[in-house]
Scaffold this active site. Sequence first.
Site, PDB file in Angstrom:
ATOM      1  N   LYS A 186       0.831  -1.202   0.000  1.00 16.23           N
ATOM      2  CA  LYS A 186       0.000   0.000   0.000  1.00 16.23           C
ATOM      3  C   LYS A 186       0.870   1.258   0.000  1.00 16.23           C
ATOM      4  CE  LYS A 186      -4.138  -1.884   0.199  1.00 16.23           C
ATOM      5  NZ  LYS A 186      -3.846  -3.313   0.027  1.00 16.23           N
ATOM      6  N   ASN A 187       0.268   2.393  -0.307  1.00 16.85           N
ATOM      7  CA  ASN A 187       1.034   3.652  -0.356  1.00 16.85           C
ATOM      8  C   ASN A 187       1.663   3.977   0.989  1.00 16.85           C
ATOM      9  OD1 ASN A 187      -0.357   3.577  -2.791  1.00 16.85           O
ATOM     10  ND2 ASN A 187      -0.633   5.791  -2.861  1.00 16.85           N
TER      11      ASN A 187
END
Length: 368
Positions: A186-187
């Site tokens: 994920k970011n």
Amino acid sequence: MGILFCSPQVEFEIIREEWMKSISDLGQRGVFVGGPVVSDFEERFAEYTGVPASVGVGNGTDALFIALKALGIGPGDEVITVANTFIATVEAIHHTGALPVLVDCNADDFLIDIKQVMASVTSRTKAIIAVHLYGQMVDLKELIPWASERGIFILEDSAQAAGARLKGKAAGSWGTLGCFSFYPDKNLGALGDGGMINVTSESLLPVLHKLRNHGGVVRYQHEIPGFNSRLDPIQAIALKLKLKYLDEWSEHRRLTARMYENYLGEFDSVILPSHRGDESHVFHLYVVRVDRKSRDELRKQLQKKGILTAVQYPVPVHLTPAFKYLGYEKGSFPNTESFSEEIISLPMNIQMNEASVKTISNEIIKSL
């Protein structure tokens, strides 16, 4: 070496020295579950996203499930969400005992069709889960007051949208509760699993704290039946260190998206993702569409050149064996089903540069 699809290993190198020192300090203190490290990150994340409080949990799926449980959702209730999502969104609804009610996505931006949501509400509808898919926020400005008038909760599945902001307001701060995943790619990714529930009303904090920790906040005092889903301090350390880079990394992703648009924008055989051109998209994934007949062959050709791609998601939730019981047939959600046969996620990470985007784009053009 080829072009990475995602780059958690690159991010780790950025925080390695500070993380190792902090882990050593944690080991010397001997607080391996909960403690001030987790509380500190919860406070920083709440401040970053502009909410009164955040509650760390074991993963993003648990965040959705515990959020629904905290709202009292269970058997006999209905929860509306979009068919075009990762299966975890629907799993969380299912495991509360409520009935998942699915709607299609828009024809242009992959996001939940708000008009279909409104048309699907019944007397049993207790909540709507809006999914900020691929990193792009759903605009909830009309839906939230409409749902509030009807006593319906709005939850945000912000698993892919940490750092996104629409009209200055962060993903995960619009609805009653906002749910995040910190899966490594994920970011804002941990070094393992992790999740967070954003709280816009502090009245929900006590029940969330109890639900994540065996039904109580004091050891051996169990007030309600709960679960074991706590954010690990080892992950909280990594997340705290990464959080200070998140805006910079988000801007790099948007820059990479503009590069893709520059090189592929005039090529008719590729449909680029629709977005607002602002901070409401953080491009967790860069998803394009091609003719379904050429999709798989294109992926093979790119892989031969060392370019890794993915398909998010190849089988829509309603067509999986797991959710056949919902009774939706093929053709129920034409946009979702069509996209599942056309989409390709291209490499998108903080290591991307113009040379890599140019290489990928040229190979796509040659292959198609």
